[in-house]
Design a protein around this motif. Structure first.
Motif, PDB file in Angstrom:
ATOM      1  N   LEU A 146       2.399  11.492  -7.186  1.00 22.46           N
ATOM      2  CA  LEU A 146       3.533  11.851  -8.028  1.00 22.46           C
ATOM      3  C   LEU A 146       3.873  10.763  -9.047  1.00 22.46           C
ATOM      4  N   GLY A 147       3.052   9.697  -9.106  1.00 18.69           N
ATOM      5  CA  GLY A 147       3.234   8.657 -10.110  1.00 18.69           C
ATOM      6  C   GLY A 147       3.967   7.417  -9.640  1.00 18.69           C
ATOM      7  N   GLY A 148       4.401   7.417  -8.393  1.00 18.37           N
ATOM      8  CA  GLY A 148       5.162   6.281  -7.877  1.00 18.37           C
ATOM      9  C   GLY A 148       4.321   5.289  -7.100  1.00 18.37           C
ATOM     10  N   ALA A 149       4.912   4.148  -6.832  1.00 16.05           N
ATOM     11  CA  ALA A 149       4.309   3.124  -5.987  1.00 16.05           C
ATOM     12  C   ALA A 149       5.443   2.361  -5.308  1.00 16.05           C
TER      13      ALA A 149
ATOM     14  N   LYS B  76       0.857  -1.190   0.000  1.00 14.62           N
ATOM     15  CA  LYS B  76       0.000   0.000   0.000  1.00 14.62           C
ATOM     16  C   LYS B  76       0.895   1.243   0.000  1.00 14.62           C
ATOM     17  N   THR B  77       0.670   2.087  -0.969  1.00 19.09           N
ATOM     18  CA  THR B  77       1.516   3.256  -1.193  1.00 19.09           C
ATOM     19  C   THR B  77       0.843   4.510  -0.648  1.00 19.09           C
ATOM     20  N   PRO B  78       1.581   5.320   0.136  1.00 15.68           N
ATOM     21  CA  PRO B  78       1.010   6.577   0.638  1.00 15.68           C
ATOM     22  C   PRO B  78       0.540   7.469  -0.514  1.00 15.68           C
ATOM     23  N   ALA B  79      -0.545   8.173  -0.289  1.00 14.22           N
ATOM     24  CA  ALA B  79      -1.157   9.025  -1.319  1.00 14.22           C
ATOM     25  C   ALA B  79      -0.184  10.045  -1.901  1.00 14.22           C
ATOM     26  N   ALA B  80       0.691  10.609  -1.082  1.00 16.31           N
ATOM     27  CA  ALA B  80       1.628  11.628  -1.564  1.00 16.31           C
ATOM     28  C   ALA B  80       2.586  11.048  -2.608  1.00 16.31           C
TER      29      ALA B  80
END
Length: 189
Positions: A154-157, A146-150
């Protein structure tokens, strides 16, 4: 679509889960299988989700009990990232951005369809701590987390794996996908 197993699937899954539970006591010290099974018996939708985890190669097992909510927590405990959930990008937005060579699905969408959640970094590290020495997870594969929204904005995971005696946290473009990267999920029952 009704998320319910046939009685044959129900029995087979409970047997598989019980056998795995008994074989891996180190993952759930102090937790009684009879209590876990009682919870599962009255929750067909959760059993359906566990079956989806099992069918995609996750080998779900009980790893914790939340005293506040009274829920048992299952994680995917397969040695490597579940085989039926690899070669996928991070989420639907990333999938839509790919113009060529689109993967079939995304981790976030698959998890939602299965009724489970992606592990967070903290949960991933906890899972790694449950293994006996030399038996760590994702030594040849990696798993989206699970990737933080910030970061996602920016396009990352983010993804993790286990190499050189340590858990590593990495980043990638959310639209990327690899044959050795899938995701691990959790289910609360």
């Amino acid at each position: 679509m009704k998320k319910q197993l046939s009685s044959k699937q129900h029995s087979a899954l409970l047997n598989t889960l019980k056998t795995r539970f008994e074989k891996n006591i180190n993952r759930h010290k102090g937790i009684d299988w009879a209590k876990v099974q009682a919870k599962l018996e009255v929750n067909n939708e959760k059993l359906w989700s566990l079956n989806a985890m099992e069918e995609s190669g996750g080998e779900p097992d009980v790893v914790d009990y939340d005293k506040k909510t009274g829920e048992y927590i299952f994680y995917d405990c397969a040695a490597e990232s579940p085989k039926g959930r690899r070669s996928i990008c991070y989420d639907h937005e990333a999938l839509e951005k790919r113009k060529e060579n689109k993967p079939e699905n995304s981790a976030v969408e698959m998890a939602a369809e299965m009724g489970i959640e992606l592990l967070t970094e903290e949960q991933y590290r906890y899972l790694q701590s449950l293994q006996k020495s030399g038996e760590n997870f994702d030594t040849k594969t990696s798993s989206w987390i699970k990737t933080p929204a910030a970061i996602r904005k920016l396009g990352g995971a983010l993804f993790c794996d286990y190499r050189y005696g340590n858990v590593f946290l990495y980043h990638n473009g959310a639209e990327s996908y690899y044959a050795a990267r899938g995701f691990r999920g959790l289910l609360k029952v």
